[in-house]
Every structure is written in C-alpha cells, then in structure tokens.
Design a protein around this motif. Structure first.
Motif, PDB file in Angstrom:
ATOM      1  N   GLU A   1     -34.132 -38.044   0.716  1.00 36.40           N
ATOM      2  CA  GLU A   1     -33.477 -37.599   1.920  1.00 36.40           C
ATOM      3  C   GLU A   1     -34.205 -36.335   2.255  1.00 36.40           C
ATOM      4  OE1 GLU A   1     -29.361 -36.332   3.767  1.00 36.40           O
ATOM      5  OE2 GLU A   1     -29.594 -36.834   1.874  1.00 36.40           O
ATOM      6  N   GLU A   2     -34.254 -35.409   1.488  1.00 34.93           N
ATOM      7  CA  GLU A   2     -34.804 -33.940   1.642  1.00 34.93           C
ATOM      8  C   GLU A   2     -36.288 -33.997   1.945  1.00 34.93           C
ATOM      9  OE1 GLU A   2     -32.936 -31.698   2.435  1.00 34.93           O
ATOM     10  OE2 GLU A   2     -30.940 -32.230   1.697  1.00 34.93           O
TER      11      GLU A   2
ATOM     12  N   GLU B   1     -36.497 -34.924   5.320  1.00 32.99           N
ATOM     13  CA  GLU B   1     -36.216 -33.843   6.421  1.00 32.99           C
ATOM     14  C   GLU B   1     -37.505 -32.936   6.255  1.00 32.99           C
ATOM     15  OE1 GLU B   1     -32.436 -32.161   5.205  1.00 32.99           O
ATOM     16  OE2 GLU B   1     -31.644 -34.380   5.768  1.00 32.99           O
TER      17      GLU B   1
ATOM     18  N   THR C   1     -40.600 -33.537   6.015  1.00 31.22           N
ATOM     19  CA  THR C   1     -41.588 -34.374   6.732  1.00 31.22           C
ATOM     20  C   THR C   1     -41.157 -33.970   8.344  1.00 31.22           C
ATOM     21  OG1 THR C   1     -41.809 -36.179   4.962  1.00 31.22           O
ATOM     22  CG2 THR C   1     -42.702 -36.574   7.265  1.00 31.22           C
ATOM     23  N   GLN C   2     -40.154 -34.338   8.691  1.00 32.12           N
ATOM     24  CA  GLN C   2     -39.648 -34.156  10.038  1.00 32.12           C
ATOM     25  C   GLN C   2     -39.935 -33.022  10.428  1.00 32.12           C
ATOM     26  OE1 GLN C   2     -35.396 -34.394  11.166  1.00 32.12           O
ATOM     27  NE2 GLN C   2     -35.966 -35.323  13.065  1.00 32.12           N
ATOM     28  N   ALA C   3     -39.595 -31.629   9.557  1.00 26.81           N
ATOM     29  CA  ALA C   3     -39.898 -30.440   9.801  1.00 26.81           C
ATOM     30  C   ALA C   3     -41.394 -30.167   9.891  1.00 26.81           C
ATOM     31  CB  ALA C   3     -39.116 -29.387   8.859  1.00 26.81           C
TER      32      ALA C   3
ATOM     33  N   ARG D   1     -36.927 -23.685   9.785  1.00 29.08           N
ATOM     34  CA  ARG D   1     -36.426 -24.957   9.247  1.00 29.08           C
ATOM     35  C   ARG D   1     -37.534 -25.421   8.234  1.00 29.08           C
ATOM     36  NH1 ARG D   1     -36.012 -30.475  12.634  1.00 29.08           N
ATOM     37  NH2 ARG D   1     -34.997 -31.545  11.096  1.00 29.08           N
TER      38      ARG D   1
ATOM     39  N   GLU E   1     -36.548 -26.440   4.655  1.00 32.52           N
ATOM     40  CA  GLU E   1     -36.508 -27.753   4.041  1.00 32.52           C
ATOM     41  C   GLU E   1     -37.504 -27.888   2.692  1.00 32.52           C
ATOM     42  OE1 GLU E   1     -34.664 -30.082   4.748  1.00 32.52           O
ATOM     43  OE2 GLU E   1     -34.093 -29.356   6.947  1.00 32.52           O
TER      44      GLU E   1
ATOM     45  N   ASP F   1     -34.663 -26.812   0.120  1.00 35.54           N
ATOM     46  CA  ASP F   1     -34.189 -27.902  -0.149  1.00 35.54           C
ATOM     47  C   ASP F   1     -34.932 -28.801  -1.207  1.00 35.54           C
ATOM     48  OD1 ASP F   1     -32.051 -27.085   1.322  1.00 35.54           O
ATOM     49  OD2 ASP F   1     -32.493 -28.540   3.004  1.00 35.54           O
TER      50      ASP F   1
END
Length: 122
Positions: A36-37, A40, A42-44, A65, A69, A72
C-alpha cells in the motif's frame, strides 16, 4: 542513524496505531501494508513529476508528500524485517556495503569474507 533504535521507535508507533484501530499485524498485514505504501509513493512520484494531476497541491506540498511517502516505505520495510526477525543492518552490510570502495579495494573484507566474486549482483 541507529537502525536498531529506529526499529524500536517505529514498532512502538505501529503497535499503538494497530491497537487504537483494532487490527492485527500478521504476516499478510506487513506485506500488504508495505505494498500500500509503495503504491502511495508511486502516486506521489507521478504527481511530483507531472505525470499525474497535482490535485491542487503546490510544488512544495508535492515535494513534502514525496518525502513523507519515502519515509512510510522505509518504516514499513523496517517493520516487516523486525516482524520476520531479519537483521536489516546485517543484511545491508552483506548485500550492499560489501561493495563499498573502501572494502573492495583491498580485495576481500576480513570480517565477512566478502566479496566472494565480482559476479555477485546487487
């Protein structure tokens, strides 16, 4: 940074979070939470690099961000290693630091016996 101390501190935070929200951290949870992290992160990264919508975030917010991440992901790698009894410091030393120029220049590190061959890959 002392990795063992960091691991202890991260564990306290993660365990408290799990207890507060009523879930069990088992083998599957550690792997899926890391995944999951990474998603996130990758999205950031995509938002930061202009390959995804910034959703109204400023350049500074995107940078923050992205850094958060990364933190995280690092923390969840440390948690997963701890859960499975993996000594990350030892593994980093054996897998990565053995290739440090200060070690390789002399041939083989006396303490570890590495590198065993020039073909060993990261």
């Amino acid at each position: 940074m002392d990795l063992a101390r960091l691991s202890d501190d991260i564990e306290v935070v993660s365990d408290g979070y799990a207890r507060a929200h009523g879930f069990t951290r088992d083998d599957t949870w550690f792997l899926l939470k890391l995944q999951e992290e990474v998603g996130e992160l990758t999205q950031a990264f995509l938002m930061r690099s202009g390959q995804a919508r910034a959703k109204g975030h400023s350049r500074r917010e995107l940078e923050d961000r992205f850094g958060a991440e990364l933190a995280d992901v690092l923390c969840h790698v440390v948690l997963m290693a701890r859960h499975h009894g993996v000594d990350l410091a030892e593994q980093v030393d054996r897998k990565w630091l053995v290739w440090h120029p200060d070690r390789v220049a002399g041939g083989v590190d006396d303490a570890t016996g590495h590198p065993e061959s020039a073909d060993q890959a990261l």
